[in-house]
Design a protein around this motif. Sequence first.
Motif, short mmCIF file in Angstrom:
data_model
loop_
_atom_site.label_atom_id
_atom_site.label_comp_id
_atom_site.label_asym_id
_atom_site.label_seq_id
_atom_site.Cartn_x
_atom_site.Cartn_y
_atom_site.Cartn_z
N HIS A 210 0.83 -1.21 0.00
CA HIS A 210 0.00 0.00 0.00
C HIS A 210 0.86 1.25 0.00
CE1 HIS A 210 -3.16 2.83 1.07
NE2 HIS A 210 -2.44 3.22 2.11
N GLU A 211 1.94 1.26 0.83
CA GLU A 211 2.83 2.42 0.89
C GLU A 211 3.60 2.58 -0.42
OE1 GLU A 211 3.00 4.81 3.20
OE2 GLU A 211 1.28 3.77 4.05
N ASN A 212 3.99 1.46 -1.04
CA ASN A 212 4.65 1.53 -2.35
C ASN A 212 3.74 2.18 -3.38
OD1 ASN A 212 7.10 0.43 -1.66
ND2 ASN A 212 6.49 -1.69 -2.10
N GLU A 213 2.45 1.82 -3.29
CA GLU A 213 1.47 2.39 -4.22
C GLU A 213 1.31 3.89 -4.00
OE1 GLU A 213 -3.30 1.85 -5.21
OE2 GLU A 213 -2.19 0.18 -4.30
N ARG A 214 1.26 4.30 -2.72
CA ARG A 214 1.15 5.74 -2.39
C ARG A 214 2.37 6.50 -2.93
NH1 ARG A 214 1.08 7.14 3.43
NH2 ARG A 214 0.46 9.20 2.73
N PHE A 215 3.56 5.94 -2.70
CA PHE A 215 4.78 6.62 -3.15
C PHE A 215 4.83 6.66 -4.68
CE2 PHE A 215 9.23 6.70 -4.43
CZ PHE A 215 9.70 7.79 -3.71
N THR A 216 4.47 5.55 -5.32
CA THR A 216 4.49 5.50 -6.79
C THR A 216 3.54 6.53 -7.38
OG1 THR A 216 5.03 3.14 -6.73
CG2 THR A 216 4.15 4.00 -8.80
N GLU A 217 2.37 6.67 -6.75
CA GLU A 217 1.37 7.64 -7.22
C GLU A 217 1.89 9.07 -7.10
OE1 GLU A 217 -3.10 9.17 -5.95
OE2 GLU A 217 -2.44 7.16 -5.37
N ALA A 218 2.47 9.40 -5.93
CA ALA A 218 3.01 10.75 -5.72
C ALA A 218 4.20 11.01 -6.64
CB ALA A 218 3.41 10.93 -4.27
N ASN A 219 5.03 9.99 -6.80
CA ASN A 219 6.22 10.11 -7.65
C ASN A 219 5.83 10.31 -9.11
OD1 ASN A 219 8.96 10.19 -8.08
ND2 ASN A 219 9.24 7.98 -8.04
N ALA A 220 4.84 9.52 -9.57
CA ALA A 220 4.37 9.63 -10.95
C ALA A 220 3.72 10.98 -11.21
CB ALA A 220 3.39 8.49 -11.26
N ASP A 221 2.99 11.48 -10.21
CA ASP A 221 2.33 12.79 -10.35
C ASP A 221 3.38 13.88 -10.54
OD1 ASP A 221 0.26 14.60 -10.45
OD2 ASP A 221 0.13 14.83 -8.28
N LEU A 222 4.44 13.83 -9.72
CA LEU A 222 5.54 14.79 -9.86
C LEU A 222 6.24 14.64 -11.21
CD1 LEU A 222 7.45 16.95 -8.66
CD2 LEU A 222 8.77 15.08 -7.65
N MET A 223 6.45 13.39 -11.62
CA MET A 223 7.12 13.14 -12.89
C MET A 223 6.32 13.71 -14.07
SD MET A 223 7.89 9.49 -14.76
CE MET A 223 6.16 9.33 -15.17
N GLN A 224 5.01 13.46 -14.08
CA GLN A 224 4.18 13.94 -15.18
C GLN A 224 4.20 15.47 -15.28
OE1 GLN A 224 2.87 12.14 -17.50
NE2 GLN A 224 3.34 10.16 -16.56
N THR A 225 4.14 16.13 -14.12
CA THR A 225 4.18 17.59 -14.11
C THR A 225 5.54 18.09 -14.58
OG1 THR A 225 2.67 17.56 -12.22
CG2 THR A 225 3.77 19.63 -12.70
N SER A 226 6.60 17.43 -14.15
CA SER A 226 7.96 17.82 -14.56
C SER A 226 8.15 17.64 -16.06
CB SER A 226 9.00 17.01 -13.79
OG SER A 226 8.91 17.22 -12.41
N ILE A 227 7.64 16.52 -16.59
CA ILE A 227 7.74 16.28 -18.03
C ILE A 227 6.98 17.35 -18.80
CG2 ILE A 227 6.99 14.72 -19.88
CD1 ILE A 227 7.61 12.39 -17.99
#
Length: 585
Positions: A210-227
């Motif tokens: 569950h925590e991996n999923e939370r981190f992946t979601e936050a990380n992906a959100d930051l990545m998409q905005t950065s891209i």
Amino acid sequence: MFRFLRPYRVAIALVMTLILIQSLSELYLPTLMADIVNRGVIEGDKPFIWRMGGYMLLITLLGTTVSILASLYASKISSGFGRIVRGKVFQHAEHFSLQEFDRIGTASLITRTTNDINQVQQVLMMMLRLMVMAPMMCIGGIIMALYKDAELTLVLLVALPVLAGAIWLITSKGMPYFKAIQKKLDRLNLVLREGLTGIRVIRSFNRTAHENERFTEANADLMQTSIKVNQIMAVMMPVMMLIMNLSTIAIVYFGGLRIDNGAMGVGDLMAFIQYAMQIMFSLLMFSMMFVMVPRAAASAARINEVLELEPSVTDIDNVSTTAQAVSEGDAKEASPGIGGVVEFNKVSFSYPGAEMPALSDISFQAGRGEITAIIGGTGSGKSTLIHLIPRFFDVAGGSVRVGGKDVREWTQEELRKRIALVPQKAVLFSGTVAENIRYGKEDATDEEIRRAAEIAQALDFVSAMPDGFDSVLSQGGTNVSGGQKQRLSIARALVRKPEVYLFDDSFSALDYKTDAKLRSALRAETADAAVLIVAQRVSTVMDADRIIVLDEGRIAGIGTHKELMETSGVYREIVSSQLSEEESA
């Protein structure tokens, strides 16, 4: 925040001067090149070429030297500025009461002192270089282009607004994403911090996925905005190069016509092209500042929020008439008693935004050589009461006195010199065992440290360590158990030899045998001081000279164990939940 640059006024003036010299040298080089082409190359004057080439080399060396010096001093100024601001923020935060720490948050304070100050520091270094160079190169380039050929400058009159408009359009599209990145970075840090600090709970409840999923979601959100923002900003360079190349073609075309007409030299055309490039690159410098300054401005606002936040607990040089009147009135109402070291008189306190007061109408005295215990259910206000004595908070009504003097009339430093607190959660610092105990008294001798450890029942396990008192504790004391941390915290308080000891549920991690031995040793050691103990265990408080029972922020009973068993229903309920009838007798 520019007020923190005052110590560097001379250095800033020097940087401005150096940048000015660098800009002038770069603006002069195309003119020298034009002279070499017009006179040296076309007319075949080789000595002139060598002579002017030498001048160009000297000016280039001068420009390089002043550029290096400007970068050096700009780095020193920005680094010094960062050092000053970090120091100011840390010093200011040290004066915050617990109320301010709760309002901003410890994690946020750390982020503001590190990441936010670094953002401002980096932008400051860029501004020191660009805020002089960009306008100098732009204005100087336009003047030199007009000097070379005023009519050909009409090409720039068309190209520059187009370039400026393109830069503005691209940066305006990207700016909201830069602000969003900061917020999403905060979110990522939050998830990461929770995942790391709560790893024991996460694993015990098997929530790793569950925590991996939370981190992946936050990380992906930051990545998409950065891209997204990088895609937008990546358009800037091709668009700029396209406009610059089209401008160059136009300059060459119309310049060629003017050369055919004899109105312009070949060298002048080459110099004009270079001036056009310098003007356009200066616009790009401006655009870089437009991108970075808003990010730094957001960080500066967060830093200023800390610096402008006034501590709710402050020292007063001269007690106001109102404070004196309150103190005198309290003194008249206070019971003469035995002249207690710690006195509470009709004290009330509420946390900001709370619907109900945390404490109401609290009055008691804790005398020298006495042990006063405070017991009550969860949320009854025990720790809050203890925290009012060293002024972690200030009372809303009534008064708290130490040594017969209202704590608000002491300076915080003088007040806390008389107090030793062992907090509910034992806190140790990275360093040796001796250094942690000596934290309570800087000039404590080795014998005093050993004596404090012995009374705190810590001598046995410390002596068993490889290096004894020189053994190194990791950050937070993670290489010792909870009970050992509590005993070292108690030793740190004992070595101070204060007038008032405050134990905030400081025996909870100890076994009953160690708890009993420690309390027995404490009574002899603290004979000349007032001792206040907050506890959950009835066995810890049974032998106290005075037990204060708290219930929903009010005193539900004061007396010895025997007296309270007869008079206080709340106390009898606490005792019956922990001890048998034989034990409580």
